[in-house]
Motif scaffolding. Structure first.
Motif, PDB file in Angstrom:
ATOM      1  N   SER A   1       4.699  -0.526 -13.233  1.00 22.40           N
ATOM      2  CA  SER A   1       4.793  -1.306 -14.466  1.00 22.40           C
ATOM      3  C   SER A   1       6.257  -1.606 -14.744  1.00 22.40           C
ATOM      4  O   SER A   1       7.077  -0.696 -14.833  1.00 22.40           O
ATOM      5  N   LEU A   2       6.573  -2.893 -14.851  1.00 24.24           N
ATOM      6  CA  LEU A   2       7.938  -3.290 -15.189  1.00 24.24           C
ATOM      7  C   LEU A   2       8.113  -3.341 -16.703  1.00 24.24           C
ATOM      8  O   LEU A   2       9.191  -3.059 -17.219  1.00 24.24           O
ATOM      9  N   ASN A   3       7.042  -3.727 -17.390  1.00 27.48           N
ATOM     10  CA  ASN A   3       6.963  -3.724 -18.850  1.00 27.48           C
ATOM     11  C   ASN A   3       5.484  -3.941 -19.195  1.00 27.48           C
ATOM     12  O   ASN A   3       4.636  -3.881 -18.304  1.00 27.48           O
ATOM     13  N   ASN A   4       5.162  -4.211 -20.444  1.00 27.06           N
ATOM     14  CA  ASN A   4       3.749  -4.336 -20.834  1.00 27.06           C
ATOM     15  C   ASN A   4       3.025  -5.524 -20.215  1.00 27.06           C
ATOM     16  O   ASN A   4       1.800  -5.564 -20.212  1.00 27.06           O
ATOM     17  N   SER A   5       3.788  -6.500 -19.721  1.00 25.26           N
ATOM     18  CA  SER A   5       3.137  -7.699 -19.196  1.00 25.26           C
ATOM     19  C   SER A   5       3.563  -8.067 -17.779  1.00 25.26           C
ATOM     20  O   SER A   5       3.249  -9.158 -17.305  1.00 25.26           O
ATOM     21  N   GLN A   6       4.246  -7.167 -17.089  1.00 29.62           N
ATOM     22  CA  GLN A   6       4.654  -7.441 -15.711  1.00 29.62           C
ATOM     23  C   GLN A   6       4.467  -6.202 -14.841  1.00 29.62           C
ATOM     24  O   GLN A   6       4.724  -5.082 -15.276  1.00 29.62           O
ATOM     25  N   THR A   7       4.025  -6.467 -13.607  1.00 27.41           N
ATOM     26  CA  THR A   7       3.758  -5.396 -12.652  1.00 27.41           C
ATOM     27  C   THR A   7       4.381  -5.757 -11.316  1.00 27.41           C
ATOM     28  O   THR A   7       4.310  -6.904 -10.876  1.00 27.41           O
ATOM     29  N   LEU A   8       4.960  -4.778 -10.672  1.00 27.79           N
ATOM     30  CA  LEU A   8       5.471  -4.947  -9.315  1.00 27.79           C
ATOM     31  C   LEU A   8       4.473  -4.314  -8.355  1.00 27.79           C
ATOM     32  O   LEU A   8       4.096  -3.147  -8.518  1.00 27.79           O
ATOM     33  N   VAL A   9       4.041  -5.091  -7.373  1.00 23.92           N
ATOM     34  CA  VAL A   9       3.170  -4.585  -6.315  1.00 23.92           C
ATOM     35  C   VAL A   9       4.043  -4.393  -5.074  1.00 23.92           C
ATOM     36  O   VAL A   9       4.761  -5.306  -4.665  1.00 23.92           O
ATOM     37  N   ILE A  10       3.963  -3.206  -4.501  1.00 22.26           N
ATOM     38  CA  ILE A  10       4.698  -2.888  -3.275  1.00 22.26           C
ATOM     39  C   ILE A  10       3.651  -2.581  -2.207  1.00 22.26           C
ATOM     40  O   ILE A  10       2.944  -1.576  -2.290  1.00 22.26           O
ATOM     41  N   TYR A  11       3.542  -3.469  -1.243  1.00 21.74           N
ATOM     42  CA  TYR A  11       2.500  -3.396  -0.209  1.00 21.74           C
ATOM     43  C   TYR A  11       3.175  -3.030   1.104  1.00 21.74           C
ATOM     44  O   TYR A  11       3.973  -3.797   1.637  1.00 21.74           O
ATOM     45  N   THR A  12       2.866  -1.847   1.619  1.00 24.52           N
ATOM     46  CA  THR A  12       3.446  -1.366   2.865  1.00 24.52           C
ATOM     47  C   THR A  12       2.352  -1.199   3.903  1.00 24.52           C
ATOM     48  O   THR A  12       1.283  -0.663   3.595  1.00 24.52           O
ATOM     49  N   ILE A  13       2.625  -1.654   5.096  1.00 23.19           N
ATOM     50  CA  ILE A  13       1.686  -1.485   6.206  1.00 23.19           C
ATOM     51  C   ILE A  13       2.436  -0.822   7.344  1.00 23.19           C
ATOM     52  O   ILE A  13       3.498  -1.287   7.761  1.00 23.19           O
ATOM     53  N   GLU A  14       1.862   0.259   7.846  1.00 24.97           N
ATOM     54  CA  GLU A  14       2.401   0.850   9.074  1.00 24.97           C
ATOM     55  C   GLU A  14       1.367   0.639  10.165  1.00 24.97           C
ATOM     56  O   GLU A  14       0.161   0.674   9.910  1.00 24.97           O
ATOM     57  N   LEU A  15       1.862   0.397  11.366  1.00 24.47           N
ATOM     58  CA  LEU A  15       0.968  -0.028  12.433  1.00 24.47           C
ATOM     59  C   LEU A  15       1.497   0.404  13.794  1.00 24.47           C
ATOM     60  O   LEU A  15       2.710   0.436  14.018  1.00 24.47           O
ATOM     61  N   GLU A  16       0.562   0.703  14.669  1.00 25.51           N
ATOM     62  CA  GLU A  16       0.884   0.947  16.071  1.00 25.51           C
ATOM     63  C   GLU A  16      -0.184   0.256  16.912  1.00 25.51           C
ATOM     64  O   GLU A  16      -1.379   0.476  16.712  1.00 25.51           O
ATOM     65  N   GLY A  17       0.245  -0.597  17.820  1.00 27.68           N
ATOM     66  CA  GLY A  17      -0.681  -1.317  18.683  1.00 27.68           C
ATOM     67  C   GLY A  17      -1.145  -0.459  19.848  1.00 27.68           C
ATOM     68  O   GLY A  17      -0.519   0.534  20.200  1.00 27.68           O
ATOM     69  N   LYS A  18      -2.252  -0.873  20.442  1.00 27.92           N
ATOM     70  CA  LYS A  18      -2.765  -0.166  21.622  1.00 27.92           C
ATOM     71  C   LYS A  18      -1.918  -0.455  22.857  1.00 27.92           C
ATOM     72  O   LYS A  18      -1.882   0.348  23.775  1.00 27.92           O
TER      73      LYS A  18
END
Length: 144
Positions: free
Chosen positions: A100-117
């Motif tokens: 929550s940044l304030n009552n009307s704003q939100t920060l979304v932090i989207y993290t993806i970790e990955l390892e290929g075959k």
């Protein structure tokens, strides 16, 4: 070895609204169109069918080879999911954090970790995911 990406997106909505939006599998049909997302297993909580333990599959038309399970959910704070079936990926963990940044704003932090075959699969898939997630989050934030 895992590689990871992190995308940050500000939403002009309160944290509870953004969390409710991002915690529904159907939301990702808009965010990642033309990829189709559908819930194939309900969570144990009947009040939140897309919650902890739910499984979604993703793909195009009848071909949906990717399955992800919600492995952790803390309301208005964090959603984690893991890949349980993917043709090219050995490990995939997604973390969606909400601040929550304030009552009307939100920060979304989207993290993806990955390892290929295979050695070069991971960086290629992560690059594609970074573009898709960045565009998808911008699209959702613009609708907010």
């Amino acid at each position: 070895m895992f590689k990871s990406i992190t995308i940050r997106q500000k939403f002009n909505q309160p944290i509870s609204d953004v969390f409710n939006l991002m915690s529904k599998h159907a939301t990702y049909n808009d965010a990642f169109w033309p990829v189709q997302v559908e819930r194939i297993k309900d969570a144990t909580d009947p009040n939140r069918p897309d919650g902890l333990g739910s499984v979604r599959q993703m793909g195009f038309g009848k071909i949906k080879p990717i399955r992800e399970e919600i492995s952790y959910l803390e309301e208005n704070k964090l959603i984690e999911y893991k890949l349980i079936n993917g043709p090219l990926v050995k490990h995939h963990l997604g973390r969606i954090q909400f601040e929550s940044l304030n009552n009307s704003q939100t920060l979304v932090i989207y993290t993806i970790e990955l390892e290929g075959k295979l050695p070069l699969i991971g960086p290629f898939v992560l690059a594609q995911l970074k573009v898709a997630v960045t565009l998808g989050l911008k699209k959702l934030a613009a609708k907010a």
